[in-house]
Scaffold this motif. Structure first.
Motif, PDB file in Angstrom:
ATOM      1  N   GLU A 172      -7.546  -9.432   1.132  1.00 55.89           N
ATOM      2  CA  GLU A 172      -6.568  -9.615   2.230  1.00 55.89           C
ATOM      3  C   GLU A 172      -5.560  -8.701   2.384  1.00 55.89           C
ATOM      4  O   GLU A 172      -4.978  -8.360   3.494  1.00 55.89           O
ATOM      5  N   MET A 173      -5.038  -8.234   1.234  1.00 55.72           N
ATOM      6  CA  MET A 173      -3.960  -7.220   1.061  1.00 55.72           C
ATOM      7  C   MET A 173      -4.384  -6.032   1.811  1.00 55.72           C
ATOM      8  O   MET A 173      -3.742  -5.264   2.551  1.00 55.72           O
ATOM      9  N   MET A 174      -5.680  -5.483   1.549  1.00 59.39           N
ATOM     10  CA  MET A 174      -6.185  -4.352   2.275  1.00 59.39           C
ATOM     11  C   MET A 174      -6.207  -4.504   3.783  1.00 59.39           C
ATOM     12  O   MET A 174      -6.401  -3.547   4.537  1.00 59.39           O
ATOM     13  N   ARG A 175      -6.309  -5.611   4.095  1.00 59.22           N
ATOM     14  CA  ARG A 175      -6.125  -5.810   5.807  1.00 59.22           C
ATOM     15  C   ARG A 175      -4.768  -5.470   6.489  1.00 59.22           C
ATOM     16  O   ARG A 175      -4.599  -5.347   7.647  1.00 59.22           O
ATOM     17  N   THR A 176      -3.862  -5.408   5.700  1.00 62.12           N
ATOM     18  CA  THR A 176      -2.590  -5.054   6.151  1.00 62.12           C
ATOM     19  C   THR A 176      -1.922  -3.570   5.424  1.00 62.12           C
ATOM     20  O   THR A 176      -2.650  -3.228   4.624  1.00 62.12           O
ATOM     21  N   THR A 177      -1.206  -2.877   6.534  1.00 62.09           N
ATOM     22  CA  THR A 177      -0.797  -1.349   6.028  1.00 62.09           C
ATOM     23  C   THR A 177      -0.109  -1.414   4.774  1.00 62.09           C
ATOM     24  O   THR A 177      -0.319  -0.651   3.828  1.00 62.09           O
ATOM     25  N   GLN A 178       0.771  -2.291   4.607  1.00 61.45           N
ATOM     26  CA  GLN A 178       1.757  -2.561   3.375  1.00 61.45           C
ATOM     27  C   GLN A 178       0.678  -2.943   2.364  1.00 61.45           C
ATOM     28  O   GLN A 178       0.995  -2.184   1.174  1.00 61.45           O
ATOM     29  N   GLY A 179      -0.207  -3.706   2.159  1.00 64.46           N
ATOM     30  CA  GLY A 179      -1.200  -3.974   1.364  1.00 64.46           C
ATOM     31  C   GLY A 179      -1.908  -2.488   0.815  1.00 64.46           C
ATOM     32  O   GLY A 179      -2.219  -2.325  -0.592  1.00 64.46           O
ATOM     33  N   ARG A 180      -2.536  -2.032   1.899  1.00 66.03           N
ATOM     34  CA  ARG A 180      -3.208  -0.802   1.357  1.00 66.03           C
ATOM     35  C   ARG A 180      -2.249   0.373   0.851  1.00 66.03           C
ATOM     36  O   ARG A 180      -2.656   0.992  -0.048  1.00 66.03           O
ATOM     37  N   THR A 181      -1.024   0.315   1.328  1.00 66.25           N
ATOM     38  CA  THR A 181       0.010   1.180   0.677  1.00 66.25           C
ATOM     39  C   THR A 181       0.059   0.866  -0.788  1.00 66.25           C
ATOM     40  O   THR A 181       0.429   1.579  -1.872  1.00 66.25           O
ATOM     41  N   LEU A 182       0.318  -0.563  -1.049  1.00 63.49           N
ATOM     42  CA  LEU A 182       0.582  -1.036  -2.488  1.00 63.49           C
ATOM     43  C   LEU A 182      -0.533  -0.547  -3.312  1.00 63.49           C
ATOM     44  O   LEU A 182      -0.372  -0.259  -4.255  1.00 63.49           O
ATOM     45  N   VAL A 183      -1.544  -1.142  -2.797  1.00 59.10           N
ATOM     46  CA  VAL A 183      -2.755  -0.738  -3.872  1.00 59.10           C
ATOM     47  C   VAL A 183      -2.943   0.722  -3.827  1.00 59.10           C
ATOM     48  O   VAL A 183      -3.308   1.011  -5.252  1.00 59.10           O
ATOM     49  N   LEU A 184      -2.814   1.520  -3.106  1.00 62.60           N
ATOM     50  CA  LEU A 184      -2.967   2.947  -3.370  1.00 62.60           C
ATOM     51  C   LEU A 184      -1.793   3.423  -4.316  1.00 62.60           C
ATOM     52  O   LEU A 184      -2.141   4.447  -5.043  1.00 62.60           O
ATOM     53  N   ASP A 185      -0.586   2.834  -4.258  1.00 59.94           N
ATOM     54  CA  ASP A 185       0.754   3.206  -5.147  1.00 59.94           C
ATOM     55  C   ASP A 185       0.075   2.907  -6.393  1.00 59.94           C
ATOM     56  O   ASP A 185       0.676   3.428  -7.646  1.00 59.94           O
ATOM     57  N   VAL A 186      -0.444   1.803  -6.788  1.00 56.75           N
ATOM     58  CA  VAL A 186      -0.821   1.008  -8.202  1.00 56.75           C
ATOM     59  C   VAL A 186      -2.273   1.705  -8.573  1.00 56.75           C
ATOM     60  O   VAL A 186      -2.307   1.636  -9.855  1.00 56.75           O
ATOM     61  N   MET A 187      -2.908   2.347  -8.067  1.00 56.90           N
ATOM     62  CA  MET A 187      -4.044   3.066  -8.493  1.00 56.90           C
ATOM     63  C   MET A 187      -3.951   3.924  -9.598  1.00 56.90           C
ATOM     64  O   MET A 187      -4.773   3.936 -10.637  1.00 56.90           O
ATOM     65  N   PRO A 188      -3.045   5.016  -9.573  1.00 54.20           N
ATOM     66  CA  PRO A 188      -2.868   5.830 -10.864  1.00 54.20           C
ATOM     67  C   PRO A 188      -2.512   5.039 -12.029  1.00 54.20           C
ATOM     68  O   PRO A 188      -2.779   5.678 -12.969  1.00 54.20           O
ATOM     69  N   ALA A 189      -1.795   4.169 -11.918  1.00 51.66           N
ATOM     70  CA  ALA A 189      -1.309   3.008 -13.141  1.00 51.66           C
ATOM     71  C   ALA A 189      -2.441   2.309 -13.655  1.00 51.66           C
ATOM     72  O   ALA A 189      -2.574   2.226 -14.909  1.00 51.66           O
ATOM     73  N   THR A 190      -3.442   1.899 -12.500  1.00 49.76           N
ATOM     74  CA  THR A 190      -4.566   1.062 -13.251  1.00 49.76           C
ATOM     75  C   THR A 190      -5.850   2.060 -13.657  1.00 49.76           C
ATOM     76  O   THR A 190      -6.418   1.910 -14.645  1.00 49.76           O
ATOM     77  N   ARG A 230      -8.415   6.777  -1.457  1.00 54.90           N
ATOM     78  CA  ARG A 230      -8.474   5.803  -0.587  1.00 54.90           C
ATOM     79  C   ARG A 230      -9.856   5.129  -0.492  1.00 54.90           C
ATOM     80  O   ARG A 230      -9.925   3.895  -0.222  1.00 54.90           O
ATOM     81  N   GLU A 231     -10.811   5.996  -0.424  1.00 55.37           N
ATOM     82  CA  GLU A 231     -12.257   5.487  -0.640  1.00 55.37           C
ATOM     83  C   GLU A 231     -12.561   4.771  -1.496  1.00 55.37           C
ATOM     84  O   GLU A 231     -13.123   3.612  -1.431  1.00 55.37           O
ATOM     85  N   PHE A 232     -12.083   5.168  -2.590  1.00 56.76           N
ATOM     86  CA  PHE A 232     -12.458   4.408  -3.995  1.00 56.76           C
ATOM     87  C   PHE A 232     -11.901   2.928  -3.633  1.00 56.76           C
ATOM     88  O   PHE A 232     -12.405   2.172  -4.133  1.00 56.76           O
ATOM     89  N   SER A 233     -10.570   2.926  -3.353  1.00 55.75           N
ATOM     90  CA  SER A 233      -9.842   1.655  -3.081  1.00 55.75           C
ATOM     91  C   SER A 233     -10.427   0.801  -2.115  1.00 55.75           C
ATOM     92  O   SER A 233     -10.597  -0.438  -2.588  1.00 55.75           O
ATOM     93  N   VAL A 234     -11.034   1.344  -1.032  1.00 55.78           N
ATOM     94  CA  VAL A 234     -11.720   0.406  -0.262  1.00 55.78           C
ATOM     95  C   VAL A 234     -12.913  -0.302  -0.859  1.00 55.78           C
ATOM     96  O   VAL A 234     -13.376  -1.327  -0.660  1.00 55.78           O
ATOM     97  N   GLU A 235     -13.779   0.724  -1.469  1.00 55.42           N
ATOM     98  CA  GLU A 235     -14.980   0.368  -2.208  1.00 55.42           C
ATOM     99  C   GLU A 235     -14.705  -0.723  -3.212  1.00 55.42           C
ATOM    100  O   GLU A 235     -15.558  -1.517  -3.377  1.00 55.42           O
ATOM    101  N   LEU A 236     -13.849  -0.524  -3.947  1.00 59.91           N
ATOM    102  CA  LEU A 236     -13.511  -1.128  -4.870  1.00 59.91           C
ATOM    103  C   LEU A 236     -12.957  -2.724  -4.498  1.00 59.91           C
ATOM    104  O   LEU A 236     -13.638  -3.731  -5.142  1.00 59.91           O
ATOM    105  N   VAL A 237     -12.262  -2.869  -3.458  1.00 59.03           N
ATOM    106  CA  VAL A 237     -11.865  -4.081  -3.198  1.00 59.03           C
ATOM    107  C   VAL A 237     -13.201  -4.780  -2.328  1.00 59.03           C
ATOM    108  O   VAL A 237     -13.469  -5.979  -3.080  1.00 59.03           O
ATOM    109  N   ALA A 238     -13.935  -3.909  -1.740  1.00 54.64           N
ATOM    110  CA  ALA A 238     -15.354  -4.749  -1.277  1.00 54.64           C
ATOM    111  C   ALA A 238     -16.179  -4.996  -2.321  1.00 54.64           C
ATOM    112  O   ALA A 238     -16.663  -6.262  -2.537  1.00 54.64           O
ATOM    113  N   ALA A 239     -16.322  -4.295  -3.387  1.00 59.07           N
ATOM    114  CA  ALA A 239     -17.252  -4.533  -4.566  1.00 59.07           C
ATOM    115  C   ALA A 239     -16.602  -5.839  -5.261  1.00 59.07           C
ATOM    116  O   ALA A 239     -17.368  -6.858  -5.585  1.00 59.07           O
TER     117      ALA A 239
END
Length: 158
Positions: free
Chosen positions: A62-80, A93-102
């Protein structure tokens, strides 16, 4: 208490004592000498873990469905996943989309193997980007065509 470790032989030789240890621990790691270790937990705790994974996955979807959610996920990727720093921005960006779908599918089918595989594949891609010599070797077109590649497992024709 978190993970309690013991040998599988303790479960076999003292089952009541070993199972009683589950009351104070979420899981017991059963070490096996000649095979892969096992994890023992209660059905209720396994169901809780499944429920949490499903809720977390649905939240990320659901977060990835919003611009703010996508931005937040991309912001936390390097820490995760610290190794994403070696990936180009479009790959992160592609990794984040594939990860959420998986994650969404894994929660539905109660199997995380595909998520683990996806993370391993992207980590290996980052390793290639981190090594300039390897990256050059894998991305430089030598101009030579070495012919068709046989299907995996297909032996050479005799």
């Amino acid at each position: 208490m978190g993970l309690l470790e013991m040998n599988l032989s303790e479960l076999l030789n003292k089952p009541k004592l070993t199972l009683a240890a589950l009351r104070g621990s979420r899981r017991i790691l059963l070490r096996r000498r000649d095979d892969e270790d096992l994890v023992l937990t209660t059905a209720a705790r396994a169901e809780q873990d499944h429920e949490v994974m499903g809720a977390t996955s649905r939240m990320f979807v659901e977060m990835m469905r919003t611009t703010q959610g996508r931005t937040l996920v991309l912001d936390v990727m390097p820490a995760t996943f610290p190794w994403v720093r070696y990936l180009p921005a479009h790959d992160v960006r592609e990794f984040s989309v594939e990860l959420v779908a998986a994650l969404q599918v894994a929660a539905e089918i109660d199997n995380t193997a595909a998520v683990a595989q996806l993370i391993a594949e992207w980590r290996h891609t980052a390793e290639v980007h981190a090594d300039p010599e390897l990256y050059a070797a894998l991305t430089t077109d030598s101009g030579e065509d070495f012919g068709p590649v046989p299907e995996p497992g297909a032996g050479a024709a005799a």
